[in-house]
Design an enzyme around this catalytic site. Structure first.
Site, PDB file in Angstrom:
ATOM      1  CB  ALA A  49     -10.451  -7.257   0.819  1.00 35.42           C
ATOM      2  CG  ASP A  60      -4.658  -7.182   2.420  1.00 30.51           C
ATOM      3  OD1 ASP A  60      -3.827  -6.513   3.067  1.00 30.51           O
ATOM      4  OD2 ASP A  60      -5.390  -8.037   2.934  1.00 30.51           O
ATOM      5  CD  GLU A 117       2.287 -17.637  17.188  1.00 31.62           C
ATOM      6  OE1 GLU A 117       3.109 -17.918  18.084  1.00 31.62           O
ATOM      7  OE2 GLU A 117       2.254 -16.529  16.607  1.00 31.62           O
ATOM      8  CE  LYS A 155      -2.100 -10.647  10.178  1.00 36.43           C
ATOM      9  NZ  LYS A 155      -3.124  -9.607  10.433  1.00 36.43           N
ATOM     10  CB  CYS A 175     -46.316   0.975  10.298  1.00 39.00           C
ATOM     11  SG  CYS A 175     -46.018  -0.760   9.902  1.00 39.00           S
ATOM     12  CB  CYS A 191     -45.325  -0.563  14.184  1.00 37.98           C
ATOM     13  SG  CYS A 191     -47.041  -0.920  13.729  1.00 37.98           S
ATOM     14  CB  CYS A 195     -48.437  -4.402  12.507  1.00 39.29           C
ATOM     15  SG  CYS A 195     -47.304  -4.123  11.125  1.00 39.29           S
TER      16      CYS A 195
END
Length: 672
Positions: free
Chosen positions: A36, A39, A115, A117, A409, A427, A432
C-alpha cells in the site's frame, strides 16, 4: 513550462525510493515497505509527472517494468515483453478505464476476462514443439532470469504439452505461488526450529525459485497458474477465452475462478464477490485483473510504454500496513507455551482494526530484530492472527533496545523454561491462572467438549469469583455457584448447567482435546482414541506402547507420556472419572467406511469448522483435498460456498449439504 525545483527534488526522492523498493521486492525478496505504501508513492510520482511532463524521462520508474534482474542467474530476453499493469482502486477508476477502452475502439461492444490477481512471482514458459525450453522470471520486463531447473521441479508445470494442437512456439505467462496452507505449515515448522519465518507466501516463492540447488526447490510445494500468452507460432486464437481453453487441454494449469463477462457491471460483481471471499482460494490474491477478451480489439488498443491499454488491475485493500510498536508483552497459553505479542498503534489492515499482533517466540523477536518504538510492517490475511513481519529500520528511533523475555511468568511467578532443542519457552505450572483461563475456554470449544455458554467472559468470571481451580471444577458447579456471577439469571444458569451435563457424554477423543495436551488436536485425538479405546488403556500404556500405536509417533507419544506423568494431571483425570465424564471411545465410529474416497469442503458449516470437518472425514479413511476435479467423490457445501461449488456443478461432482454430511459420517454411505 519546466517543473519547479521542489517538484524536481520530490520526483528524484520518489524515484530513488521506488527503484530501491522494486529491487528489494523483485530481486532480494526482502521488501522494506508494504504494498500500500509503494502504491501511494508510485501514484504520487505519476501525479507529479502528469502535472510536469518534463519530468518523464526513460530513467523514470513510470517508464520501467519490474526491477533489474538478479545477476546470479543466466540472462534470458523475453520473446515478447512482459508488461506491467495500470491499477484501479475504486469503481470510478474502473469505469474510467472502461470508458477509455470504448473510446479507443469506437464501440462499447466489449467482452471482458476477469482473473484473480495472484500474489506470487510472474513467470514466462517458452515451449518449442511442445517441450519446455526456458522458464524465466519477468525481471525488468524485457530481460529476466532463467530459472528453468527450478521450475521443472514444480509438479503443475508440464514438461511436454498435451493435445492435438501443439504450436511450434508459444510463450505462456503465469504466476508461481506458494499454497497458503503449505506456507503456514512451513512457517510453523521454521518457528518451532528457531529459524526465521518467511514474511509472506510471495517472499517464500521468490526465495524458493532463487535457490541455487533445484533439489531445495523440489522440497517446497510451489504451484503455478497460467493466465496469458506472449509470442506464438503455428497457432492463433480469436480470444483470450479460446486461448485459455486450449491451455487447459494442453495440460497447462488454469485458474478455475476465471470468468468471461459482457459488461462492466458484471466485472464489478466479480470484484465484490472476490473481495469478500479473497481467502477462499488456495493461493493469496491482492486484486482482480480485467482484460479485453477479443485479441483483435487488444491489437487495436495497443500498449503504453509500460502497460497494455486493454487490461487493468483492481487492487484490493492491503493486508500489510505500517504502524508503531508500542510495547512487547507475553501471553501464557493453555499448554503453558509463552508467546510474545506486539501492542500496536491501532491500524486498519485488510478491513480490520489491529491493535495486537503475534511475535511467535523470543527467537523470532530477535531474528526479526523488532524493538519497542519501531515502525513495523503488520500483516493480516484470512483468519490468520495478525503478525509483525519486521521493522522499517530507516525509521528506528535512537536508543531502541533489544527486547528479552522475562525470566519468570508474569501471571504466577514460575520460572520460564525452554526445553532442549525447542524455540519456545514454557510456564510449567499447571495452576498458572492465565494458563487455566485459556484451558477453560479451550475445553468449552466446539472441537473439545462443546459447552454452550462457557466462553471467555464466563471462564474469567468463574476464576475471578473463585468458583473453579481446575478443569474438573466445571463439573462440580451448582446453580448456587453460578447465581453469584454477574449477569447470571435462571435461564442462563439452566442453559450452562445443561451444557456441562451434555459435555460429560462427549466421546473420548473430545475429552483428549479438552485436556490441553501439546500436539494433541482433533485429528490426533481421534487416532489415539481409536488406537486405545479408553482413557484407562491410555493411562496404562508405556511410552513404547504409545510410540508403536499406528499414527501416533515419537513426538506425540513423548508429549502425551510427559503429560500423564504429571501428578496434577493424574489428579485431574481421577476427578473427571469420578464426576462421571465419559472416558470411552465413540462406539459409532465409521472406521474406514470412506476409504478410497476424496472430498472437498467449502463454505461455512454450522456444526463444524473446516478443521473439524476434515478430521471427521479423515478419521473415517477419506482423503480431503483443496480443489475439485473429476476424481472428487463429493463436495461438502456450507453457507457462502464459492467457486468450488461452481466447479463441482460444472463437472457433475455430487454435493452434500450439512445434513447429508452428518448422515455420511454416521452411516458411511453417500446419498443415493
Amino acid at each position: 513550462m519546466p517543473a519547479p525545483a521542489e517538484a524536481k527534488e520530490r520526483h528524484a526522492e520518489l524515484s530513488r525510493a521506488i527503484i530501491d523498493a522494486r529491487y528489494r521486492y523483485y530481486v532480494l525478496s526482502d521488501p522494506t515497505m508494504p504494498d500500500a505504501e509503494f502504491d501511494a508513492l508510485y501514484h504520487e510520482l505519476l501525479a507529479l509527472e502528469e502535472e510536469h511532463p518534463d519530468l518523464v524521462t526513460p530513467a523514470s520508474p513510470s517508464q520501467q517494468v519490474g526491477a533489474p534482474r538478479d545477476t546470479a542467474f543466466p540472462e534470458f530476453r523475453h520473446l515478447e515483453p512482459m508488461l506491467s499493469l495500470d491499477n484501479a482502486f475504486s469503481r470510478e477508476e474502473l469505469d474510467a478505464w472502461a470508458d477509455r477502452v470504448a473510446r479507443g475502439l469506437g464501440s462499447d461492444d466489449v467482452r471482458y476476462v476477469c482473473e484473480l490477481k495472484i500474489d506470487g512471482v510472474a513467470m514466462s514458459l517458452v515451449y518449442r514443439q511442445g517441450v519446455l525450453e526456458v522458464a524465466a522470471t519477468r525481471g525488468d520486463g524485457t530481460t529476466g532470469e532463467d530459472v528453468t531447473p527450478n521450475v521443472l521441479t514444480i509438479g503443475a508445470v508440464p514438461y511436454r504439452l498435451a493435445g492435438d494442437v501443439v504450436p511450434g512456439l508459444i510463450e505462456v505467462r503465469g504466476e508461481v505461488f506458494y499454497p497458503v496452507t503449505d506456507f503456514e505449515k512451513m512457517n510453523e515448522q521454521r518457528v518451532e526450529r528457531g529459524e526465521a519465518a518467511f514474511m509472506n507466501p510471495r517472499n517464500a516463492t521468490s526465495g524458493t525459485l532463487r535457490q541455487k540447488d533445484p533439489a531445495v526447490t523440489a522440497e517446497r510445494p510451489l504451484s503455478m497458474l497460467c493466465h496469458g500468452f506472449g509470442s506464438m507460432e503455428g497457432v492463433a486464437f480469436p480470444s483470450h477465452h479460446a486461448a485459455l481453453e486450449w491451455a487447459a487441454g494442453a495440460g497447462l494449469p488454469v485458474a478455475e475462478e476465471t470468468r468471461f463477462v459482457g459488461s462492466i457491471d458484471e466485472v464489478w460483481a466479480y470484484i465484490e464477490h472476490w473481495t469478500e471471499h479473497r481467502y477462499d482460494t488456495a493461493y493469496e490474491i491482492d486484486g482482480v485483473v480485467i482484460k479485453v477478451d477479443a485479441l483483435a480489439q487488444r491489437t487495436e488498443l495497443g500498449n503504453t510504454a509500460r502497460a497494455p491499454r486493454w487490461a487493468i488491475a483492481y487492487k484490493m485493500p492491503p493486508v500489510e500496513r505500517e504502524t508503531i510498536l508500542r510495547d512487547i508483552r507475553i501471553n501464557v497459553g493453555r499448554t503453558g507455551k509463552v508467546t510474545p505479542y506486539a501492542v500496536l498503534e491501532p491500524v486498519v489492515v485488510g478491513g480490520v482494526t489491529v491493535t495486537n499482533a503475534t511475535l511467535s517466540n523470543e527467537t523470532q523477536v530477535h531474528l526479526k530484530d523488532v524493538r519497542v518504538g519501531d515502525t513495523v510492517i503488520v500483516r493480516r490475511a484470512g483468519d490468520v492472527i495478525p503478525e509483525v513481519l519486521g521493522p522499517v529500520l530507516s525509521k528506528r528511533p535512537a536508543g531502541a533496545e533489544v527486547w528479552h523475555l522475562p525470566p519468570d511468568c508474569p501471571f504466577c511467578g514460575t520460572e520460564l523454561v525452554r526445553p532442549e532443542g525447542e524455540a519456545n519457552n514454557f510456564c510449567e505450572n499447571v495452576d498458572c491462572p492465565n494458563r487455566l483461563l485459556e484451558s477453560l475456554t479451550h475445553m468449552a470449544g466446539r472441537g473439545a467438549l462443546d459447552i454452550e455458554g462457557l466462553g471467555y467472559e464466563t471462564a474469567n468470571a468463574l476464576l475471578e469469583y473463585e468458583k473453579v481451580s481446575d478443569l474438573a471444577d466445571v463439573f462440580r458447579l451448582t446453580a448456587d455457584d453460578l447465581a453469584e456471577l454477574p449477569g447470571f439469571a435462571d435461564k442462563k444458569i439452566t442453559g450452562l448447567l445443561a451444557g456441562i451435563e451434555a459435555a460429560k457424554r462427549q466421546p473420548l477423543d473430545r475429552l483428549l482435546v479438552a485436556l490441553n495436551i501439546r500436539h494433541v488436536g482433533p485429528t490426533v485425538a481421534k487416532v489415539i482414541a481409536r488406537a486405545f479405546g479408553s482413557l484407562a488403556a491410555i493411562r496404562a500404556a508405556s511410552r513404547d506402547d504409545l510410540v508403536e500405536a499406528e499414527g501416533i509417533g515419537p513426538i506425540i507419544a513423548d508429549s502425551l507420556a510427559s503429560w500423564l506423568e504429571n501428578d496434577r494431571n493424574t489428579e485431574l483425570l481421577d476427578a473427571l472419572t469420578e464426576l462421571g465424564v465419559n472416558t470411552e471411545a465413540e462406539q459409532t465410529e465409521a472406521g474406514d467406511a470412506l476409504a478410497g474416497m476424496t472430498f472437498v469442503v467449502t463454505g461455512t458449516l454450522e456444526g463444524f469448522n473446516r478443521d473439524e470437518a476434515k478430521a471427521a472425514l479423515e478419521g473415517r479413511g477419506a482423503k480431503v483435498v483443496g480443489s475439485v476435479s473429476k476424481r472428487t467423490t463429493a463436495v461438502v457445501v456450507g453457507e457462502n460456498a464459492g467457486s468450488k461449488l461452481t466447479k463441482a456443478q460444472d463437472l457433475g461432482v455430487p454435493t452434500l449439504d450439512e445434513a447429508a454430511f452428518v448422515r455420511l459420517l454416521e452411516t458411511g454411505e453417500l446419498p443415493a
